[in-house]
Each structure stands twice: as structure tokens, then as C-alpha cells.
Design an enzyme around this catalytic site. Structure first.
Site, PDB file in Angstrom:
ATOM      1  CB  CYS A 152     -39.563  95.572  33.887  1.00 30.28           C
ATOM      2  SG  CYS A 152     -39.271  95.354  35.646  1.00 30.28           S
ATOM      3  CG  HIS A 175     -42.259  92.725  32.988  1.00 29.18           C
ATOM      4  ND1 HIS A 175     -41.287  91.817  33.352  1.00 29.18           N
ATOM      5  CD2 HIS A 175     -42.406  93.563  34.055  1.00 29.18           C
ATOM      6  CE1 HIS A 175     -40.870  92.109  34.567  1.00 29.18           C
ATOM      7  NE2 HIS A 175     -41.527  93.153  35.012  1.00 29.18           N
ATOM      8  CG  ASN A 195     -40.676  91.467  38.162  1.00 25.57           C
ATOM      9  OD1 ASN A 195     -39.856  91.331  37.273  1.00 25.57           O
ATOM     10  ND2 ASN A 195     -41.315  92.608  38.377  1.00 25.57           N
TER      11      ASN A 195
HETATM   12  C1  LIG Z   1     -46.195  95.618  45.960  1.00 23.83           C
HETATM   13  C2  LIG Z   1     -47.687  95.289  45.968  1.00 23.83           C
HETATM   14  C3  LIG Z   1     -47.856  93.791  45.754  1.00 23.83           C
HETATM   15  C4  LIG Z   1     -48.237  95.665  47.329  1.00 23.83           C
HETATM   16  O1  LIG Z   1     -49.619  95.426  47.356  1.00 23.83           O
HETATM   17  P1  LIG Z   1     -50.621  96.543  47.913  1.00 23.83           P
HETATM   18  O2  LIG Z   1     -51.951  95.944  47.907  1.00 23.83           O
HETATM   19  O3  LIG Z   1     -50.387  97.782  47.108  1.00 23.83           O
HETATM   20  O4  LIG Z   1     -50.142  96.689  49.377  1.00 23.83           O
HETATM   21  P2  LIG Z   1     -49.578  97.969  50.130  1.00 23.83           P
HETATM   22  O5  LIG Z   1     -48.251  98.360  49.564  1.00 23.83           O
HETATM   23  O6  LIG Z   1     -50.626  98.987  50.181  1.00 23.83           O
HETATM   24  O7  LIG Z   1     -49.345  97.344  51.544  1.00 23.83           O
HETATM   25  C5  LIG Z   1     -50.400  96.793  52.294  1.00 23.83           C
HETATM   26  C6  LIG Z   1     -49.836  96.288  53.594  1.00 23.83           C
HETATM   27  O8  LIG Z   1     -49.061  95.102  53.366  1.00 23.83           O
HETATM   28  C7  LIG Z   1     -47.793  95.253  53.969  1.00 23.83           C
HETATM   29  N1  LIG Z   1     -46.801  94.482  53.192  1.00 23.83           N
HETATM   30  C8  LIG Z   1     -45.972  94.910  52.222  1.00 23.83           C
HETATM   31  N2  LIG Z   1     -45.230  93.888  51.781  1.00 23.83           N
HETATM   32  C9  LIG Z   1     -45.584  92.799  52.482  1.00 23.83           C
HETATM   33  C10 LIG Z   1     -45.176  91.460  52.490  1.00 23.83           C
HETATM   34  N3  LIG Z   1     -44.228  90.994  51.645  1.00 23.83           N
HETATM   35  N4  LIG Z   1     -45.766  90.607  53.349  1.00 23.83           N
HETATM   36  C11 LIG Z   1     -46.722  91.032  54.187  1.00 23.83           C
HETATM   37  N5  LIG Z   1     -47.146  92.296  54.231  1.00 23.83           N
HETATM   38  C12 LIG Z   1     -46.584  93.177  53.397  1.00 23.83           C
HETATM   39  C13 LIG Z   1     -47.527  96.731  53.956  1.00 23.83           C
HETATM   40  O9  LIG Z   1     -46.572  97.073  54.922  1.00 23.83           O
HETATM   41  C14 LIG Z   1     -48.898  97.291  54.267  1.00 23.83           C
HETATM   42  O10 LIG Z   1     -49.119  97.205  55.642  1.00 23.83           O
HETATM   43  P3  LIG Z   1     -49.937  98.366  56.418  1.00 23.83           P
HETATM   44  O11 LIG Z   1     -51.290  98.364  55.774  1.00 23.83           O
HETATM   45  O12 LIG Z   1     -49.907  97.885  57.804  1.00 23.83           O
HETATM   46  O13 LIG Z   1     -49.178  99.614  56.164  1.00 23.83           O
HETATM   47  C15 LIG Z   1     -48.455  96.069  44.881  1.00 23.83           C
HETATM   48  O14 LIG Z   1     -48.477  97.429  45.165  1.00 23.83           O
HETATM   49  C16 LIG Z   1     -47.907  95.868  43.514  1.00 23.83           C
HETATM   50  O15 LIG Z   1     -47.971  94.794  42.971  1.00 23.83           O
HETATM   51  N6  LIG Z   1     -47.341  96.928  42.887  1.00 23.83           N
HETATM   52  C17 LIG Z   1     -46.709  96.832  41.605  1.00 23.83           C
HETATM   53  C18 LIG Z   1     -45.390  96.218  41.805  1.00 23.83           C
HETATM   54  C19 LIG Z   1     -44.719  95.819  40.548  1.00 23.83           C
HETATM   55  O16 LIG Z   1     -45.309  95.232  39.678  1.00 23.83           O
HETATM   56  N7  LIG Z   1     -43.434  96.116  40.475  1.00 23.83           N
HETATM   57  C20 LIG Z   1     -42.628  95.752  39.387  1.00 23.83           C
HETATM   58  C21 LIG Z   1     -42.882  96.643  38.249  1.00 23.83           C
HETATM   59  S1  LIG Z   1     -41.956  96.122  36.948  1.00 23.83           S
END
Ligand SMILES: CC(C)(COP(=O)(O)OP(=O)(O)OC[C@H]1O[C@@H](n2cnc3c(N)ncnc32)[C@H](O)[C@@H]1OP(=O)(O)O)[C@@H](O)C(=O)NCCC(=O)NCCS
Length: 331
Positions: A113, A258, A288
Site C-alpha cells: 500500500c 491511501h 482498497n
Molecule cells: C477488517 C475490518 C474492516 C474488520 O472490522 P472490525 O470491526 O475490526 O471487525 P472484526 O475483525 O473484529 O470482526 C467482527 C465480526 O465481523 C465478522 N466479519 C469479518 N469480515 C466480515 C464480512 N466481510 N462480512 C461480515 N462479517 C464479517 C468477523 O468474523 C467478526 O465476527 P465475530 O464477532 O462473530 O467473530 C477492520 O479491522 C479494518 O478495517 N482493519 C484495517 C484493514 C485495512 O485497512 N487493511 C488494509 C491496510 S493497507
């Protein structure tokens, strides 16, 4: 010493729009979950006939045209991607061949990224020292062919999209315009929090029938961990580049982060106390696109008139590695 000017920018995204509703049919997810957690509404997926180098070529031709140059004026290529067409050589060589520029140097960089900002810093150094005159810098990604579209991979699969953005970085003697400063960072202690383990030579042997069934052939992301670091590093690296250039935050016209996640962008905006108009966002449309996200955003911001002649623009990136980087540019 010369100045590195952004002489032209262009982008290309595939025609195929994939909505959150379409993903609902492939895995257990929902439009509501994706919108709330990431801000993404749709993304683009490459069509069957094209590859990474084709997206890169189309974005490049637009950037070269906007710069008012001919393809032959380009004397070096830097291409940032994590989704290369082939294991080796890098996609930069295939782009060079497609552009019909045999002989000129082509450098592939793998900074995920942060790739475009790392590339801009490299281009800036080459231009300043007089080594090259017109460098083509490209961020291009084909994510859709390498993700796990079952429920197992849903946290990663819903986030990423395909696309390409390019910029021509040209030599200039105008001291008021161009790249004012860049800052680059990495911390490999967090490498395995956002990575793809396979295929790689750390596995002995590197390739076997068995690895196809392993989760390591898909990207792994510790979402919360990435989020926590991103919201700290983005503001830090933005403030660092401002300090390096001796510029006050209030002078910035536009921050282009980004496009990782709408919530990350919003947290960064609040932390820096910037108004909504000063922070660019198009993740709603493209998801992304890793190394392509910043050049696509610059290109659209120019089209929309949000970057004009004289605008002071700050780029900032964070991603796998972990790597993070920033650049300050006067257009
Ligand atoms: C990935 C992201 C959106 C997840 O959001 P979050 O609020 O942290 O959610 P969690 O990972 O804690 O997951 C919450 C629940 O949603 C579920 N979940 C994950 N992906 C899912 C999806 N696509 N659809 C539905 N549910 C989903 C998980 O399994 C979890 O379920 P559980 O509570 O039963 O275990 C978030 O962590 C994020 O944006 N992180 C940064 C990612 C990023 O920017 N990456 C690129 C960097 S360059």
C-alpha cells in the site's frame, strides 16, 4: 539541483463494477456490514482478457498525454504492485514492452500500500541528481484473482479492488513546484500481521501440490491490529513530512491518504483536525486498490478540480510490511 515535478497523472479502472450485493451471493456478508466497517460500496474487477500490465499501460498512456509528452520521452519506469502478472520478472518489464520502450530501465518495487509513495521518493532522488528527465511511476493492482471469496476469506476479500494509476515525474528548475519532501518507514516486526505467506522460498520446497489447500496462499490480515497501527502512523508521517518541508498544517490544500478504509481515513482526519474538504476519499467506488489507490485518487482529484495549479498536496500511506510513507507536493 533539479526539482521533480508531477507533469501528468492518469488512471484506469476496469469496467466491471462489483457491488457489495454481488459479494453477498458468494459468501456470508452483507452490504450493511461492508459499508459500516469500511465505507466501500463497490469495487472494480479486471476482465478476463487483461492483466496487470494492461491496466498499467492504459493509466500510463493517459499520464503521458496529460504531461504533454510522447511515450519516447520516458527514460525510466518504476512500477509498484503486490499482484505481479508473473512470479518473475516484474510487471515493469511487461509494461515497458507494451509501451514499446526497449532498453530503458524498469524497476519493480514491492511496498504494497505504500508502494506509490516509496516509488515517488525514488523518482524524486533520480530527478534531483539529474539521472533521468521523465520517469513513469505506476501503481497497478489485480487483487480479484488472488482472494478467497468463500466466507473464510471475507474479512479481506470484501476490501480489495483492481485498478491502476500513473504519474510522469519530470525534471524542472522551478523551485516553487514539485516534490518538496518525502518520508519513508518500515517495521518488519509486524510483517506477519498483513501478509501472504505462499508461495515463497521460505517453504521447502517452495512449491508442492499440498500448498494449494493451505490458507497461506491467500492474504492474511489481522484487521484490528492493522487498524490500530494505521490510525497512529498516518498522522505521524503526515506531521513528519510537513516538518521536514517546514510547512504548517493549515497550508495544506488536500490530503490524499491511501484508501485503506473509510474509518481509518476519518480517524486520521479527526486526529489532524482537518475539514472534510481537505481529505480525499474515493474508497466507496474502488475499495482498497493497494499501490494504485493514491495515483487513482490524485488523478480523480485533478479531474474534479480539487487539485489545481499551485495546490499543496500531502500523500500518506500505510500497509503491509508494515510500511508507511508520506510526500508533500506543490502542483
Ligand atoms: C477488517 C475490518 C474492516 C474488520 O472490522 P472490525 O470491526 O475490526 O471487525 P472484526 O475483525 O473484529 O470482526 C467482527 C465480526 O465481523 C465478522 N466479519 C469479518 N469480515 C466480515 C464480512 N466481510 N462480512 C461480515 N462479517 C464479517 C468477523 O468474523 C467478526 O465476527 P465475530 O464477532 O462473530 O467473530 C477492520 O479491522 C479494518 O478495517 N482493519 C484495517 C484493514 C485495512 O485497512 N487493511 C488494509 C491496510 S493497507
Amino acid at each position: 539541483m533539479y526539482r521533480a515535478l508531477i507533469a501528468g497523472v492518469g488512471h484506469f479502472v476496469p469496467e466491471r463494477i462489483v457491488s457489495n450485493f454481488e459479494l453477498e451471493k458468494m459468501m456470508e456478508t452483507s452490504d450493511e456490514w461492508i459499508r459500516e466497517r469500511t465505507g466501500i460500496i463497490e469495487r472494480r474487477w479486471i476482465n478476463e482478457e487483461d492483466n496487470n500490465a494492461d491496466l498499467a499501460q492504459r493509466a500510463s498512456l493517459k499520464a503521458i498525454e496529460q504531461a504533454g509528452l510522447e511515450v519516447e520521452d520516458i527514460d525510466f519506469i518504476i512500477l509498484a504492485t503486490l499482484s505481479t502478472d508473473y512470479f518473475f520478472p516484474g510487471t515493469g518489464c511487461f509494461l515497458q514492452e507494451k509501451l514499446g520502450l526497449p532498453g530503458i530501465g524498469a524497476l519493480d518495487i514491492r511496498n504494497q500500500c505504500s508502494g506509490f509513495v516509496y516509488g515517488l521518493s525514488i523518482a524524486d532522488q533520480y530527478i534531483k541528481t539529474g539521472m533521468y528527465k521523465n520517469i513513469l511511476l505506476v501503481g497497478s493492482e489485480v487483487q480479484s484473482r488472488g482472494l478467497d471469496f468463500t466466507t473464510r476469506g471475507r474479512d479481506v476479500a470484501v476490501i480489495f479492488g483492481d485498478g491502476a494509476g500513473a504519474a510522469v515525474i519530470s525534471r524542472s528548475k522551478d523551485n516553487k513546484k514539485g516534490v518538496l519532501a518525502t518520508c519513508l518507514h518500515a517495521d518488519g516486526r509486524h510483517a506477519k500481521e498483513l501478509w501472504q505467506e505462499l508461495p515463497g522460498s521460505a517453504r521447502k520446497p517452495m512449491m508442492s501440490h499440498a500448498i494449494i489447500d493451505e490458507p497461506g496462499i491467500y492474504p492474511y490480515m489481522n484487521g484490528r491490529y492493522v487498524f490500530k497501527h494505521a490510525v497512529t502512523k498516518f498522522p505521524e508521517v503526515i506531521m513528519e513530512v510537513l516538518q521536514t518541508a517546514g510547512v504548517d498544517k493549515s497550508e495544506i490544500d488536500l490530503v490524499i491518504p491511501h484508501q485503506a478504509n473509510m474509518r481509518i481515513t476519518e480517524a486520521v482526519r479527526m486526529k489532524l483536525e482537518l475539514s472534510e474538504e481537505k481529505v480525499y476519499s474515493n474508497i466507496q467506488k474502488y475499495g482498497n486498490t493497494t499501490a494504485a489507490s493514491i495515483p487513482i485518487a490524485i488523478s480523480e482529484a485533478i479531474e474534479e478540480g480539487r487539485i489545481k495549479e499551485g495546490s499543496l498536496v500531502c500523500l500518506a500511506a500505510f500497509g503491509s510490511g508494515f510500511t508507511w510513507a508520506s510526500a508533500l507536493i506543490r502542483f
